[in-house]
Design a protein around this motif. Sequence first.
Motif, mmCIF file in Angstrom:
data_model
loop_
_atom_site.group_PDB
_atom_site.id
_atom_site.type_symbol
_atom_site.label_atom_id
_atom_site.label_comp_id
_atom_site.label_asym_id
_atom_site.label_seq_id
_atom_site.Cartn_x
_atom_site.Cartn_y
_atom_site.Cartn_z
ATOM 1 N N ASN A 1 0.429 -4.666 23.985
ATOM 2 C CA ASN A 1 1.775 -4.179 23.850
ATOM 3 C C ASN A 1 2.530 -4.650 25.284
ATOM 4 O O ASN A 1 2.919 -3.740 25.890
ATOM 5 N N ILE B 1 3.925 -9.231 18.158
ATOM 6 C CA ILE B 1 3.575 -8.191 17.020
ATOM 7 C C ILE B 1 2.061 -8.730 16.847
ATOM 8 O O ILE B 1 0.978 -8.063 16.587
ATOM 9 N N ILE C 1 4.873 0.052 19.110
ATOM 10 C CA ILE C 1 3.422 -0.169 19.315
ATOM 11 C C ILE C 1 2.561 0.142 18.286
ATOM 12 O O ILE C 1 1.314 -0.603 18.219
ATOM 13 N N ASP C 2 2.683 0.831 17.177
ATOM 14 C CA ASP C 2 1.908 0.879 16.150
ATOM 15 C C ASP C 2 2.210 -0.202 14.882
ATOM 16 O O ASP C 2 1.582 -0.178 14.020
ATOM 17 N N ILE C 3 3.070 -1.135 15.245
ATOM 18 C CA ILE C 3 3.701 -2.100 14.206
ATOM 19 C C ILE C 3 2.365 -3.025 14.159
ATOM 20 O O ILE C 3 2.015 -3.714 15.198
ATOM 21 N N THR C 4 1.984 -3.643 12.927
ATOM 22 C CA THR C 4 0.877 -4.486 12.731
ATOM 23 C C THR C 4 1.428 -5.656 12.015
ATOM 24 O O THR C 4 2.621 -5.640 11.366
ATOM 25 N N ASN D 1 2.979 -4.830 8.395
ATOM 26 C CA ASN D 1 4.073 -3.984 7.930
ATOM 27 C C ASN D 1 5.408 -4.670 9.133
ATOM 28 O O ASN D 1 6.454 -4.203 9.180
ATOM 29 N N GLU E 1 8.775 2.250 22.121
ATOM 30 C CA GLU E 1 7.626 3.130 21.637
ATOM 31 C C GLU E 1 7.546 2.796 20.129
ATOM 32 O O GLU E 1 6.357 2.759 19.449
ATOM 33 N N LYS E 2 8.736 2.484 19.183
ATOM 34 C CA LYS E 2 8.437 2.278 17.914
ATOM 35 C C LYS E 2 7.707 0.982 17.465
ATOM 36 O O LYS E 2 7.216 0.979 16.450
#
Length: 313
Positions: A150, A171, A215-218, A221, A212-213
Amino acid sequence: MKKSERLNQMLRFINQKQQFTLRDLMEQFQISKRTAIRDIAALEELGAPIYAEYGRYGGYRLLTQIQLPPISFTNQEIYALYFAMQSLKSFSTTPFQISFQSIHNKFLHELSENQRKEIERMQNRISFHHIRQIKDSEHLDTLLMAAVKNIVLQITYQTTSKKSTRIIHPIAIYTMKGYWYCQAYDMNKKAYRVFRCDRITSAEATTIQPDEKLIDITFENAHSLWRPSKTAIHFKCLMTNQAGIERFKQEHYPSMKLLYEREGTFLVGSYETNETSFIMTYLAGFGKSIKIIEPVKLKEDLQQYYLDLIEHL
């Protein structure tokens, strides 16, 4: 799975978890409760220091980490790994600058003589047809590690018409039709973008904090971040046969999707005003498998595209 192989994998599993339950083993290895209990007893006989904790929240605990045996592969696993490596032949650049030849030589060196001969015989009976990488991409490792950690990057991006500086949050990277691409969030435009990696001429880490939104995007998605602009042109096309649907599944973009209605299956989506050439080429690839419903301008543009092509021939 043979019991010996299952026990070997189970050792690695519990060595990583340290604390586990019978349910953990049953779900991980798809075995019954009785088999899980027998396997724990077998592991204890092999010297695994397993301690049982009783009570409502009980389970098993590994008292100390185990010295694990070397990983071993069956012949079938070795053949599968070798042929999975064949995909590297297509790329002149990969993340971490790993070449097929380097891995190929080390891999074969570790095999037995019989295994090497078996692979040589297989090579004459199976073939992989890959699209060769068209252009080198020198910053793949930087882009990949920035996505993993990140890290926001400042890149220089060279298109056919201009060079620009972008601040991006990578990403994921992926390859398609001979090119490497980077999915990213453009911090300046505050929008999801996909960059051709070979057009990235420089990439440097910044001290900018990532959103922050994101960080978990792969990779799976990331397309959910895409939004059309206010001037985007929406279109709808009827898929006239199954071949068109299959082609769409092989190649499509976040700006489009299949819509199933009573009248049939439709390709719907949008394209930006500067993407007319792209959408013409894309839709032309469907041939008779597609019929444009709207807008009329798109149908006229595609007709002109065909006329220009005929005139060129």
